[in-house]
Design an enzyme around this catalytic site. Structure first.
Site, PDB file in Angstrom:
ATOM      1  N   THR A  14     -21.861  23.325   7.980  1.00 28.28           N
ATOM      2  CA  THR A  14     -20.467  23.034   8.372  1.00 28.28           C
ATOM      3  C   THR A  14     -20.260  21.565   8.695  1.00 28.28           C
ATOM      4  O   THR A  14     -19.194  21.012   8.456  1.00 28.28           O
ATOM      5  CB  THR A  14     -20.089  23.919   9.587  1.00 28.28           C
ATOM      6  OG1 THR A  14     -20.103  25.283   9.159  1.00 28.28           O
ATOM      7  CG2 THR A  14     -18.713  23.594  10.124  1.00 28.28           C
ATOM      8  N   THR A  86     -25.574  25.746  11.005  1.00 28.57           N
ATOM      9  CA  THR A  86     -26.035  26.283  12.292  1.00 28.57           C
ATOM     10  C   THR A  86     -26.552  27.719  12.193  1.00 28.57           C
ATOM     11  O   THR A  86     -27.251  28.177  13.081  1.00 28.57           O
ATOM     12  CB  THR A  86     -24.915  26.248  13.351  1.00 28.57           C
ATOM     13  OG1 THR A  86     -23.862  27.114  12.918  1.00 28.57           O
ATOM     14  CG2 THR A  86     -24.404  24.847  13.568  1.00 28.57           C
ATOM     15  N   ASP A  87     -26.193  28.409  11.096  1.00 30.75           N
ATOM     16  CA  ASP A  87     -26.580  29.828  11.014  1.00 30.75           C
ATOM     17  C   ASP A  87     -28.085  30.032  10.968  1.00 30.75           C
ATOM     18  O   ASP A  87     -28.571  31.117  11.313  1.00 30.75           O
ATOM     19  CB  ASP A  87     -25.931  30.492   9.794  1.00 30.75           C
ATOM     20  CG  ASP A  87     -24.435  30.677   9.989  1.00 30.75           C
ATOM     21  OD1 ASP A  87     -23.962  30.508  11.136  1.00 30.75           O
ATOM     22  OD2 ASP A  87     -23.732  30.980   9.007  1.00 30.75           O
TER      23      ASP A  87
HETATM   24  N1  ASP Z   1     -21.970  28.979   7.930  1.00 32.84           N
HETATM   25  C1  ASP Z   1     -22.324  27.676   8.396  1.00 32.84           C
HETATM   26  C2  ASP Z   1     -23.733  27.347   7.966  1.00 32.84           C
HETATM   27  O1  ASP Z   1     -24.689  27.776   8.580  1.00 32.84           O
HETATM   28  C3  ASP Z   1     -22.209  27.614   9.845  1.00 32.84           C
HETATM   29  C4  ASP Z   1     -22.417  26.269  10.412  1.00 32.84           C
HETATM   30  O2  ASP Z   1     -22.963  25.362   9.834  1.00 32.84           O
HETATM   31  O3  ASP Z   1     -21.994  26.144  11.565  1.00 32.84           O
HETATM   32  O4  ASP Z   1     -23.860  26.622   7.007  1.00 32.84           O
END
Ligand code: ASP
Length: 224
Positions: A14, A86-87
């Site tokens: 993200t 973050t995932d």
């Molecule tokens: N869906 C995203 C990912 O992990 C979530 C994020 O980056 O916060 O790429």
């Protein structure tokens, strides 16, 4: 005055995404990040490895990022920052910590909001990660994660919320440091960091999750 050299590795997530009519699109690479950091008194080199959501990062791409980080340190970088989704940040940072055997900090970060969202947290998190990677007191702590002005050790990190800006915590332990305006406050000295036990992150062909629940049988465990 340029005081340290940090290598930045961008892997997507993200933090690199911009919302458009077709949804969230990975759009910013490491060069784009750096353009926004011209005034920081830290010399930063960079490269973009992948532009993927966190869930699409594989053991192979993580290994590649670690190799890049190792070679940056071998050629004089005093710290390395990796940006990613973050995932899977909890899992990748833990895995990286198992193999990171340098004193130079390896710091991971990401963002909860896309780069063009109001109140986007990406730049702040990245700036914090770069400051931590350049801090002498971050050395010999294994892999660190910087999020929401807090510094966590990878092995204690958990993503405990799916949308809050402070989505990461270290339950029962807390952050090891907090970023203030001008300085980083370290709450605890480096633990004796467990040295590497694995040369690289293994790339298993099958990953099995065995969930424990009431009346679970041990059959699956035995099979695994
Ligand atoms: N869906 C995203 C990912 O992990 C979530 C994020 O980056 O916060 O790429």
């Amino acid at each position: 005055m340029v005081s340290s050299r940090i290598h930045l590795v961008a892997m997507g997530g993200t933090i690199s995404m911009v919302s458009s009519d077709s949804g969230l699109v990975p759009s910013l690479d490491a060069e784009d990040f750096l353009r926004q950091y011209q005034s920081i008194p830290i010399s930063i080199t960079s490269e973009s490895l992948t532009a993927l959501p966190g869930a699409s990062i594989t053991a192979t791409s993580l290994n590649e990022a670690i190799l890049v980080a190792r070679s940056a340190v071998a050629s004089g970088a005093e710290g390395v920052v990796i940006t990613q989704g973050t995932d899977t940040l909890e899992e990748t940072s833990f895995l990286a910590d198992l193999v990171w055997d340098h004193d130079e900090p390896l710091v991971l970060t990401g963002a909860m909001r896309p780069a063009n969202a109001p109140g986007s947290d990406g730049l702040g998190n990245l700036s914090g990660a770069i400051r931590v990677a350049a801090d002498v007191h971050a050395r010999a702590r294994g892999v660190l994660v910087v999020f929401g002005d807090e510094v966590f050790t990878a092995r204690h990190l958990q993503k405990t919320h799916s949308s809050k800006l402070n989505a990461f915590t270290a339950p029962g332990v807390g952050p090891v440091g907090v970023l203030g305006e001008d300085q980083i406050h370290w709450w605890s000295p480096p633990e004796v960091h467990r040295r590497t036990r694995f040369g690289s992150v293994a790339s298993p062909s099958t990953i099995v999750t065995v969930t424990a629940q009431l009346d679970s049988s041990a059959e699956l465990l035995a099979w695994a």
